[in-house]
Design a protein around this motif. Structure first.
Motif, mmCIF file in Angstrom:
data_model
loop_
_atom_site.group_PDB
_atom_site.id
_atom_site.type_symbol
_atom_site.label_atom_id
_atom_site.label_comp_id
_atom_site.label_asym_id
_atom_site.label_seq_id
_atom_site.Cartn_x
_atom_site.Cartn_y
_atom_site.Cartn_z
ATOM 1 N N LYS A 157 13.113 5.447 -3.581
ATOM 2 C CA LYS A 157 13.457 6.658 -2.816
ATOM 3 C C LYS A 157 14.105 6.314 -1.471
ATOM 4 N N TYR A 191 16.715 10.993 -3.688
ATOM 5 C CA TYR A 191 16.204 11.146 -2.324
ATOM 6 C C TYR A 191 17.272 10.771 -1.307
ATOM 7 N N SER A 194 12.801 8.201 1.855
ATOM 8 C CA SER A 194 11.373 8.516 2.034
ATOM 9 C C SER A 194 10.823 7.892 3.313
ATOM 10 N N GLY A 195 11.723 7.523 4.242
ATOM 11 C CA GLY A 195 11.273 7.046 5.546
ATOM 12 C C GLY A 195 10.889 5.587 5.535
ATOM 13 N N GLY A 216 7.693 -4.839 15.425
ATOM 14 C CA GLY A 216 8.110 -3.572 14.806
ATOM 15 C C GLY A 216 8.630 -2.599 15.851
ATOM 16 N N VAL A 243 12.131 12.072 4.561
ATOM 17 C CA VAL A 243 10.769 11.937 5.096
ATOM 18 C C VAL A 243 10.797 11.037 6.335
ATOM 19 N N GLY A 244 9.854 11.288 7.251
ATOM 20 C CA GLY A 244 9.592 10.368 8.372
ATOM 21 C C GLY A 244 10.786 10.119 9.257
ATOM 22 N N PHE A 268 3.453 12.574 10.227
ATOM 23 C CA PHE A 268 2.952 11.496 11.079
ATOM 24 C C PHE A 268 1.448 11.544 11.264
ATOM 25 N N GLN A 273 0.003 8.258 12.568
ATOM 26 C CA GLN A 273 1.085 7.787 13.446
ATOM 27 C C GLN A 273 1.545 8.906 14.397
ATOM 28 N N GLU A 276 8.713 9.494 16.248
ATOM 29 C CA GLU A 276 9.687 8.524 16.792
ATOM 30 C C GLU A 276 11.097 9.087 16.653
ATOM 31 N N ARG A 386 -2.910 4.908 -4.294
ATOM 32 C CA ARG A 386 -2.662 6.196 -4.965
ATOM 33 C C ARG A 386 -3.868 7.138 -4.927
HETATM 34 C C1 LIG Z 1 10.093 -1.394 11.879
HETATM 35 C C2 LIG Z 1 9.138 -0.337 11.561
HETATM 36 C C3 LIG Z 1 9.627 1.005 11.926
HETATM 37 C C4 LIG Z 1 8.656 2.069 11.563
HETATM 38 C C5 LIG Z 1 9.189 3.404 11.802
HETATM 39 C C6 LIG Z 1 8.212 4.470 11.426
HETATM 40 C C7 LIG Z 1 8.560 5.471 10.686
HETATM 41 C C8 LIG Z 1 7.591 6.527 10.270
HETATM 42 C C9 LIG Z 1 7.866 7.072 8.926
HETATM 43 O O1 LIG Z 1 8.937 7.000 8.379
HETATM 44 S S1 LIG Z 1 6.541 7.828 8.247
HETATM 45 C C10 LIG Z 1 7.021 8.263 6.632
HETATM 46 C C11 LIG Z 1 6.677 7.181 5.668
HETATM 47 N N1 LIG Z 1 6.944 7.661 4.324
HETATM 48 C C12 LIG Z 1 6.019 8.197 3.559
HETATM 49 O O2 LIG Z 1 4.888 8.335 3.940
HETATM 50 C C13 LIG Z 1 6.452 8.576 2.169
HETATM 51 C C14 LIG Z 1 5.626 7.843 1.141
HETATM 52 N N2 LIG Z 1 6.080 8.168 -0.207
HETATM 53 C C15 LIG Z 1 5.684 9.272 -0.866
HETATM 54 O O3 LIG Z 1 4.939 10.067 -0.371
HETATM 55 C C16 LIG Z 1 6.224 9.470 -2.230
HETATM 56 O O4 LIG Z 1 6.644 8.219 -2.728
HETATM 57 C C17 LIG Z 1 7.421 10.442 -2.271
HETATM 58 C C18 LIG Z 1 6.922 11.851 -1.946
HETATM 59 C C19 LIG Z 1 8.481 10.025 -1.287
HETATM 60 C C20 LIG Z 1 8.044 10.441 -3.680
HETATM 61 O O5 LIG Z 1 7.046 10.721 -4.632
HETATM 62 P P1 LIG Z 1 7.351 10.593 -6.181
HETATM 63 O O6 LIG Z 1 6.100 10.878 -6.888
HETATM 64 O O7 LIG Z 1 8.542 11.414 -6.531
HETATM 65 O O8 LIG Z 1 7.814 9.091 -6.375
HETATM 66 P P2 LIG Z 1 6.903 7.790 -6.266
HETATM 67 O O9 LIG Z 1 5.832 7.979 -5.266
HETATM 68 O O10 LIG Z 1 6.520 7.353 -7.623
HETATM 69 O O11 LIG Z 1 7.968 6.774 -5.626
HETATM 70 C C21 LIG Z 1 8.791 5.936 -6.424
HETATM 71 C C22 LIG Z 1 8.601 4.521 -5.945
HETATM 72 O O12 LIG Z 1 9.007 4.425 -4.602
HETATM 73 C C23 LIG Z 1 7.950 3.940 -3.794
HETATM 74 N N3 LIG Z 1 8.047 4.536 -2.462
HETATM 75 C C24 LIG Z 1 8.504 5.758 -2.179
HETATM 76 N N4 LIG Z 1 8.464 5.947 -0.860
HETATM 77 C C25 LIG Z 1 7.955 4.857 -0.312
HETATM 78 C C26 LIG Z 1 7.692 4.462 1.026
HETATM 79 N N5 LIG Z 1 7.944 5.254 2.080
HETATM 80 N N6 LIG Z 1 7.200 3.244 1.242
HETATM 81 C C27 LIG Z 1 6.956 2.402 0.225
HETATM 82 N N7 LIG Z 1 7.202 2.718 -1.085
HETATM 83 C C28 LIG Z 1 7.696 3.929 -1.328
HETATM 84 C C29 LIG Z 1 6.715 4.345 -4.528
HETATM 85 O O13 LIG Z 1 5.620 3.533 -4.146
HETATM 86 C C30 LIG Z 1 7.138 4.128 -5.972
HETATM 87 O O14 LIG Z 1 7.080 2.737 -6.195
HETATM 88 P P3 LIG Z 1 6.581 2.194 -7.616
HETATM 89 O O15 LIG Z 1 7.570 2.689 -8.608
HETATM 90 O O16 LIG Z 1 6.574 0.714 -7.453
HETATM 91 O O17 LIG Z 1 5.210 2.793 -7.803
#
Ligand SMILES: CCCCC/C=C/CC(=O)SCCNC(=O)CCNC(=O)[C@H](O)C(C)(C)COP(=O)(O)OP(=O)(O)OC[C@H]1O[C@@H](n2cnc3c(N)ncnc32)[C@H](O)[C@@H]1OP(=O)(O)O
Length: 390
Positions: A157, A191, A194-195, A216, A243-244, A268, A273, A276, A386
């Motif tokens: 994503k 997508y 997803s941040g 970071g 996202v994020g 956040f 968190q 930002e 999960r």
């Molecule tokens: C230098 C550092 C700087 C830091 C800056 C700070 C920033 C703050 C932010 O950005 S906070 C936001 C962080 N993001 C999230 O919390 C989103 C997390 N992801 C989800 O909630 C979900 O994955 C989803 C809603 C985006 C999508 O859900 P869906 O069910 O449609 O799909 P999957 O969950 O199966 O996702 C597919 C694969 O992608 C992996 N993945 C998705 N997003 C992230 C992510 N943010 N980080 C890590 N991995 C992510 C997910 O784990 C699946 O992987 P897999 O196929 O190996 O299981």
């Protein structure tokens, strides 16, 4: 008529300088004189088939060479000062002096031949052919004065890894210096992004958490700093959910176009968190305190239409026509006078730059602490186990 072909799409604009006309004459005097009347007629037909507008300067050259070939040296009175177009044409023709008709004909044929070959090589190539090398997590392409930076991790994503942050900074740095007018950030797949990749928090060896949090925060400061300082119009083409951090930095873009499938989510608090991307400053300014609090503190997810109503998004398009409509719009914008556009962007941004950098520094120092908190650790662990998806 051949002349109409030679100067088709003619608009008033900068005529050639006398230096340029001298260079043209020099080039002409060097050219072999072998083009026949038939070659000349075929070149006149070729001009009409050019797909790319060669620009006013070249059209002036074509006009002058055409007139010199068909009528000889210019001996008509100079048009009046307010007849800008005819005056520029007259000047171009007159600058050829006594150039022989045969030389003018040869130069006309040579110029059209050069234009035709660059015209065919400039035809649209598949994106894979236009891809700029050197990026592993992005696809960066330039076309029609637009540099497109596409996040390219659709299976995850477009979650932002450390490498992606770095590559985006490099791509922005390069785009700030290339000849593009507009820069676009978008995502590949369903997508937008997803941040932050939550794995960024998981690979830290025990005992190195504080050091990693500091690194970071420095990376994040530099990343957001690139958006604050970016000198050209920056457009987000939001192809799907965001996202994020991919949402928070939108306050630093000049235009945000969204598919009606897009959503905007900044969870956040759920992640232990804090905001930002300068969003603690830009969001209340854009949407008012109450709406900003709902998003940044309580993690309310907005639809594209809600985000548009609150001023975060410029315009929403139906997903089925999203790419077509947005790119048509951007191609039209990319033809605007480049320097004027960039100066306007900088005038608007310069008023806020100092404030934005101060906000960025403050947000990052708070986040650096947050990343070390139990609330944050637990939320990240919970995502990967999960137990609780957002
Ligand atoms: C230098 C550092 C700087 C830091 C800056 C700070 C920033 C703050 C932010 O950005 S906070 C936001 C962080 N993001 C999230 O919390 C989103 C997390 N992801 C989800 O909630 C979900 O994955 C989803 C809603 C985006 C999508 O859900 P869906 O069910 O449609 O799909 P999957 O969950 O199966 O996702 C597919 C694969 O992608 C992996 N993945 C998705 N997003 C992230 C992510 N943010 N980080 C890590 N991995 C992510 C997910 O784990 C699946 O992987 P897999 O196929 O190996 O299981």
């Amino acid at each position: 008529m051949a002349l109409a072909g030679a100067v088709r799409c003619w608009r008033p604009g900068a005529g050639p300088s006398s230096l340029q006309m001298q260079a043209l004459s020099l080039h002409m005097s060097k050219t072999a004189m072998g083009a026949s009347q038939k070659d000349f007629e075929s070149a006149m037909n070729q001009v009409k088939l050019l797909k790319k507008d060669p620009g006013n300067e070249v059209k002036l050259k074509l006009y002058a060479l055409y007139k010199q070939t068909t009528e000889g040296p210019c001996n008509t009175p100079r048009p009046g000062v307010f007849d800008l177009i005819n005056k520029a044409k007259w000047d171009a023709w007159n600058a050829l002096g006594n150039l022989p008709k045969e030389t003018a004909r040869q130069n006309y044929v040579d110029l059209v031949s050069d234009l035709s070959s660059s015209d065919s090589s400039s035809q649209v190539k598949p994106e894979t052919d236009r891809k700029q090398p050197g990026y592993e997590t992005l696809v960066v392409t330039s076309e029609d004065s637009i540099t497109k930076i596409m996040m390219n991790r659709p299976a995850k994503k477009n979650a932002l890894t450390i490498q992606m942050y770095r590559e985006i900074m490099l791509a922005l740095e390069a785009a700030s210096k290339d000849d593009s007018t507009i820069i676009v950030l978008t995502g590949n797949g369903d997508y937008y992004s997803s941040g932050n990749d939550l794995m960024n928090f998981m690979n830290t060896p025990p005992g190195e958490m504080e050091k990693e949090a500091k690194n970071g925060a420095i990376l994040l400061r530099d990343f957001v700093g690139c958006f604050i300082d970016f000198p050209k119009p920056l457009v987000a083409v939001i192809n799907g959910p965001a996202v994020g951090i991919s949402v928070t930095i939108l306050g630093l873009f000049d235009l945000v176009y969204a598919s009606d499938r897009a959503t905007f989510h900044t969870p956040f608090t759920h992640l232990g968190q804090s905001p930002e991307g300068c969003s603690s400053y830009t969001f209340p300014k854009i949407m008012g305190q109450a709406k900003a609090a709902e998003m940044l503190m309580f993690g309310k997810k907005l639809t594209a239409r809600e985000a548009c109503a609150q001023g975060l998004v410029t315009e929403v398009f139906p997903d089925s026509t999203f790419q077509k409509e947005v790119w048509t719009r951007l191609k039209a914008y990319s033809k605007l006078p480049r320097n004027a556009l960039h100066i306007s962007k900088q005038s608007i941004r310069n008023l806020e730059k100092e404030k934005l950098h101060a906000v960025n520094a403050e947000e990052n120092s708070v986040l650096q602490e947050r990343w070390l908190s139990d609330e944050c650790m637990n939320a990240v662990m919970s995502f990967f186990s999960r137990k609780a998806k957002l």
